[in-house]
Design a protein around this motif. Structure first.
Motif, short mmCIF file in Angstrom:
data_model
loop_
_atom_site.label_atom_id
_atom_site.label_comp_id
_atom_site.label_asym_id
_atom_site.label_seq_id
_atom_site.Cartn_x
_atom_site.Cartn_y
_atom_site.Cartn_z
N THR A 121 70.17 -74.26 175.34
CA THR A 121 69.07 -75.09 174.74
C THR A 121 68.10 -73.75 174.15
O THR A 121 67.76 -73.67 173.02
N LEU A 125 67.22 -72.88 170.34
CA LEU A 125 65.69 -72.83 169.75
C LEU A 125 65.54 -71.47 169.29
O LEU A 125 64.83 -71.23 168.14
N ARG A 128 67.07 -71.36 165.84
CA ARG A 128 66.32 -71.91 164.95
C ARG A 128 64.93 -71.25 164.71
O ARG A 128 64.47 -71.34 163.37
N THR A 129 64.45 -70.52 165.50
CA THR A 129 63.28 -69.57 165.03
C THR A 129 63.57 -68.45 164.32
O THR A 129 62.75 -68.08 163.33
N LEU A 132 63.31 -69.54 160.72
CA LEU A 132 62.53 -70.31 160.18
C LEU A 132 62.19 -69.97 158.68
O LEU A 132 62.23 -68.78 158.23
N GLY A 133 61.98 -70.76 157.66
CA GLY A 133 61.71 -70.54 156.31
C GLY A 133 62.99 -70.29 155.49
O GLY A 133 62.79 -70.01 154.42
N LYS A 134 64.18 -70.58 156.10
CA LYS A 134 65.33 -70.06 155.14
C LYS A 134 65.92 -71.54 154.64
O LYS A 134 65.82 -72.67 155.36
N ALA B 97 61.58 -78.62 174.65
CA ALA B 97 62.64 -78.46 173.56
C ALA B 97 62.46 -79.20 172.43
O ALA B 97 62.31 -78.82 171.16
N TYR B 100 59.19 -78.29 170.72
CA TYR B 100 59.37 -76.91 169.90
C TYR B 100 59.97 -77.08 168.94
O TYR B 100 59.52 -76.50 167.80
N GLN B 101 61.15 -77.79 168.94
CA GLN B 101 61.78 -78.12 167.37
C GLN B 101 60.87 -78.96 166.34
O GLN B 101 60.87 -78.37 165.26
N LEU B 104 58.78 -76.18 164.96
CA LEU B 104 59.41 -75.60 164.14
C LEU B 104 59.65 -76.28 162.81
O LEU B 104 59.65 -75.69 161.59
N SER B 105 59.90 -77.36 162.82
CA SER B 105 60.24 -78.12 161.70
C SER B 105 58.67 -78.20 160.79
O SER B 105 58.94 -78.10 159.49
N LEU B 107 56.38 -76.11 160.85
CA LEU B 107 56.17 -74.74 160.45
C LEU B 107 57.27 -74.42 159.09
O LEU B 107 56.56 -74.02 158.10
N ASP B 108 58.29 -74.95 159.42
CA ASP B 108 59.48 -74.69 158.03
C ASP B 108 59.01 -75.37 157.07
O ASP B 108 58.96 -74.82 155.77
#
Lengths: 134, 121
Positions: A121, A125, A128-129, A132-134, B97, B100-101, B104-105, B107-108
């Protein structure tokens, strides 16, 4: 995503695999009888300890402090026909409790699996971090 | 519009706190078999509130990274003094988790909308 999480899960995995190793040794030697009660194999047990890093209050890994030998008395079996029996006809079997060892094995493998899940996990994560932004 | 802390707003702070929670819960799971270990977690709401009401960004960062974790109340403490309940910890880990995801979404999406604004397409 902090990379310390990998150290924590990794420390748990190595501690649990040390525990699995002791279980394997104990089960392998469960029937290794001798004629001398002082010379018989003794069950080995790992001692776990939390590692607290100064300055990182959140992180708490685990470490094997050492391996101790069980103090339980060896099993005394009357086998006068055994060539290694002592003068009274007794042989001595290790103080390994096979049921306890099986339970330890299941517990260690479950804990190992939990740490693998944590690591997977954390890896997802972190990936994915990074994207980010791609 | 300046690209600074305000651009990402609360999501950035929430993400940092969830990361700390992930680490704490990973430590709990790692120590599930360690005698005397006491499970810990963050009070997310309180920690986020403190960071939101901080006087300046430095104080906010300090409180995000430095707020003390709290001990979990054990439902069934074991004889060796360990208070980790692996099922609870795995649930909480999945929860952290997921959050957190989610962070991230958000922020994305924010970054993507900024990129759209920048490229003007």
């Amino acid at each position: 995503m902090s990379f310390r999480i990998f150290d924590i899960a990794g420390s748990a995995m190595s501690a649990q695999s040390a525990r699995l190793n002791t279980v394997a040794s104990n089960l392998a030697n469960a029937d290794a009888v001798t004629g001398d009660p002082d010379d018989v194999y003794k069950a080995r047990l790992p001692v776990f300890k939390t590692i607290m890093e100064p300055g990182h209050q959140d992180s708490a890994g685990v470490r094997v402090l050492g391996i101790v030998e069980s103090e339980a008395a060896p099993e005394k079996r009357y086998e006068p026909g055994n060539p290694i029996a002592d003068a009274d006809g007794y042989v001595y079997a290790p103080n390994v409790n096979v049921v306890e060892e099986m339970v330890n094995m299941i517990s260690a493998s479950r804990s190992y699996q939990s740490s693998v899940d944590v690591m997977n996990t954390a890896k997802d994560l972190a990936m994915r971090t990074l994207t980010l932004g791609k | 519009m300046a690209i600074d802390n305000a651009t990402f707003g609360i999501q950035e702070q929430a993400l940092q706190l969830q990361r700390r929670r992930l680490e704490l819960i990973a430590a709990n799971i790692a120590n599930a078999d360690t005698p005397g270990f006491q499970a810990r977690d963050l009070d997310f709401r309180k920690a986020l509130e403190t960071a939101q009401h901080a006087a300046n960004p430095d104080a906010a960062t300090r409180s995000l990274n430095g707020s003390a974790p709290q001990y979990r109340v054990a439902l069934q403490p074991s004889v060796d003094g360990n208070t980790v309940d692996v099922q609870v910890e795995q649930g909480q880990f999945a929860d952290a988790a997921l959050r957190y995801q989610a962070g991230l979404s958000f922020l994305d999406a924010r970054i993507k909308s900024l990129m759209t604004a920048l490229s003007g397409q």
